[in-house]
Design an enzyme around this catalytic site. Structure first.
Site, PDB file in Angstrom:
ATOM      1  N   LYS A   1       0.920  -1.442   0.060  1.00  0.00           N
ATOM      2  CA  LYS A   1       0.410  -0.123   0.007  1.00  0.00           C
ATOM      3  C   LYS A   1       1.065   1.610  -0.267  1.00  0.00           C
ATOM      4  CE  LYS A   1      -1.658   2.944   2.762  1.00  0.00           C
ATOM      5  NZ  LYS A   1      -1.818   4.155   2.199  1.00  0.00           N
TER       6      LYS A   1
ATOM      7  N   GLU B   1      10.677   1.006  10.349  1.00  0.00           N
ATOM      8  CA  GLU B   1      11.044   2.086   9.815  1.00  0.00           C
ATOM      9  C   GLU B   1      10.526   3.445  10.227  1.00  0.00           C
ATOM     10  OE1 GLU B   1      14.256   1.926   9.225  1.00  0.00           O
ATOM     11  OE2 GLU B   1      14.071   0.079   8.716  1.00  0.00           O
TER      12      GLU B   1
ATOM     13  N   CYS C   1      14.342  10.864   6.169  1.00  0.00           N
ATOM     14  CA  CYS C   1      13.456  10.106   8.353  1.00  0.00           C
ATOM     15  C   CYS C   1      15.399  10.776   8.188  1.00  0.00           C
ATOM     16  CB  CYS C   1      13.239   9.356   7.941  1.00  0.00           C
ATOM     17  SG  CYS C   1      14.388   7.935   7.191  1.00  0.00           S
TER      18      CYS C   1
ATOM     19  N   GLU D   1      11.311  16.164  14.528  1.00  0.00           N
ATOM     20  CA  GLU D   1      11.781  16.667  12.528  1.00  0.00           C
ATOM     21  C   GLU D   1      10.972  16.941  12.373  1.00  0.00           C
ATOM     22  OE1 GLU D   1       9.610  12.689  11.841  1.00  0.00           O
ATOM     23  OE2 GLU D   1      11.792  12.230  10.211  1.00  0.00           O
TER      24      GLU D   1
END
Ligand code: NAP
Length: 475
Positions: A172, A247, A281, A379
């Site tokens: 997906k 992850e 990331c 982040e």
């Protein structure tokens, strides 16, 4: 306009509740659609993968690897076309997008080779007449959920080892960037994978995610995305003790010691921080520079950042594309405003332009950053480089580790002993020593702490799709 479809049991289907529109973040224009599928499509895809598993897993690894190599060749042959789709749905500059396709193909190549070395072992027994064997077997049907920032690579890094070991697969992709995945699966079909081995569904993340975490035929879920959704999926899959790889988010520190090669440190910081407009990331989120070189480093970094060309990723020479959506833009701007309110100075950049559904932010360097600023704690996912001074190596490590994340960290030093101290004390799954771009197919990629569970790439990335079976034989 591209009209993507689901790929289920070897057929292209468009069922679902209408379509999802895919817009070009550089222009705000409609670029294509995919079906808004849900539970039904996900269930059919899982059942197709389960039906295909026995035959696919019984094939020799040489047969499976040969198909992967055909897919690899097709990905490279069509890297420009896939790259254009990737740029138009995600925004990154075309050269970076083509680079991502090459990087994706490198995983397919590497795992096609590495799977031939899925060795078990024989262990000497402590009793006469006993034989102890350890075998490796594919886990079974694998479901994957992937993010928008690397629409090709995040799928390739999962699908290649899964198929190589003999697992079958249901993917997906993210709703913002499903068309790259559709194109990659078209090429997999051309390569000749049997029906049901690879399946793709697009649509409602929560409905599809529920099937992936509860369907009895799913044996593993591999997810790349935010820590928040990763935790949610972990909760959902706890009832079934699902094999999980996660992850998740990062908040990478970059540490520059006074003995660093300054030009190398600036180049490494630029590569880590500004690739994909800071939407990775592993990108450096906060930069700690030793006091004595603070001004020189900040000036050189600002000069390099100020030269980056911002624009539509399809235009020649563009190095910074748009941010992916309004939410991304607002977060970046909020981090910059918050830092300025708390005393940071804008050395370069510091503003963006949001109009007609496109969201550009200028590469930004902030001096005078401090630990109470959002940008030093979360982040940012944008082209913002906050620089903060430190005095000692011990202090730098303490600042770097003071976070719930542990994906990637970078440092620059010419000293073997100082570098060894940093490398051994940073609580991160990936450490770049004088290297702003460590990711590669042969090496394990993944995080500690709330950055996730498991590794992708390298031998660890293959192991993630294998069960270990111990067979005790009395002869
Ligand atoms: P996200 O919101 O977590 O989305 C990632 C994927 O999860 C998308 O496919 C999304 O689908 C799906 N999703 C959302 N809600 C879901 C739910 N309730 N159930 C099941 N699936 C759900 O993350 P993102 O904003 O796309 O990606 C950025 C994040 O990914 C950042 O935190 C970044 O650090 C992380 N990332 C990590 C790595 C790594 O290797 N560690 C690599 C790249 C990115 P829809 O798009 O359809 O909503």
């Amino acid at each position: 306009m591209l009209d993507g479809k689901h790929y289920i049991n070897g057929e292209w289907l468009s069922s679902g509740d209408g379509v999802i529109e895919v817009k070009n973040p550089a222009t705000g224009e409609l670029f294509g659609t995919v079906p808004n599928g849900g539970k039904d499509e996900a269930t059919r895809a899982v059942e197709a993968a389960a039906a295909a598993f026995p035959e696919w897993s019984r094939k020799t690894v040489y047969e499976r690897s040969a198909l992967l190599m055909k897919w690899h060749d097709l990905l490279l042959e069509q890297k420009e076309e896939i790259g254009r789709i990737l740029t138009m749905e995600m925004g990154k500059p075309l050269s970076e997008a083509i680079g991502e396709v090459e990087y994706s193909a490198s995983f397919v190549h590497w795992f096609a080779e590495e799977a031939k070395r899925m060795y078990g072992r024989t262990i000497p027994a402590s009793k006469e007449g006993k034989r102890i064997q350890v075998n490796k077997q594919p886990v079974g049907v694998v479901a994957s959920i992937t993010p928008w920032n690397f629409p090709a690579a995040m799928i390739a890094r999962k699908i290649a080892p899964a198929l190589a070991t003999g697992c079958t697969f249901v993917a997906k992709p993210a709703k913002l960037t499903p068309l790259t995945a559709v194109k990659m699966v078209e090429l997999a079909e051309q390569a000749g994978f049997p029906k049901g081995v690879i399946n793709l569904v697009t649509g409602s993340a929560s409905a599809i995610g529920e099937v992936f975490t509860t369907h009895p035929d799913i044996r593993k879920l591999t997810f790349t995305g935010s820590t928040e959704i990763g935790k949610e999926l972990m909760k959902q899959s706890s009832e079934r003790m699902l094999n999980l790889s996660l992850e998740l988010g990062g908040h990478a520190p970059i540490i520059v010691l006074e003995d660093a090669d300054l030009d190398l440190a600036v180049a490494g910081t630029m590569a880590s921080k500004f690739r994909n407009a800071g939407q990775t990331c592993v990108c450096g989120n906060r930069i700690y520079v030793q006091e004595s070189i603070l001004d020189e480093f900040t000036e050189k970094l600002a000069q390099a950042a100020g030269k980056l060309k911002v624009g539509n990723g399809l235009d020649e020479g563009v190095e910074i594309g748009p941010l992916v959506d309004q939410g991304g833009y607002e977060k970046v701007d909020q981090h910059v405003r918050d830092a300025v309110d708390k005393g940071a100075k804008i050395v370069v950049g510091g503003e963006g332009k949001a109009e007609n559904g496109s969201y550009f932010y200028n590469p930004t360097v902030l001096s005078g950053a401090s630990s109470d600023m959002l940008v030093m704690n979360e982040e940012t996912f944008g082209p913002v480089a906050p620089v903060m001074p430190f005095k000692t190596d011990e202090e730098a490590v303490k600042l770097a580790n003071d976070t719930r994340f542990g994906l990637a960290a970078y440092f620059f030093t010419e000293s073997m002993s100082r570098g060894t101290y940093l490398a051994e004390n940073l609580e991160y799954g990936i450490v770049g020593w004088n290297d702003g771009a460590p990711s590669t197919a042969q090496a394990p990629f993944g995080g500690m702490k709330e950055s996730g569970i498991g590794r992708e790439g390298g031998q660890e990335g293959l192991e993630a799709f294998l069960e270990t079976k111990y067979i005790s034989i009395q002869v």
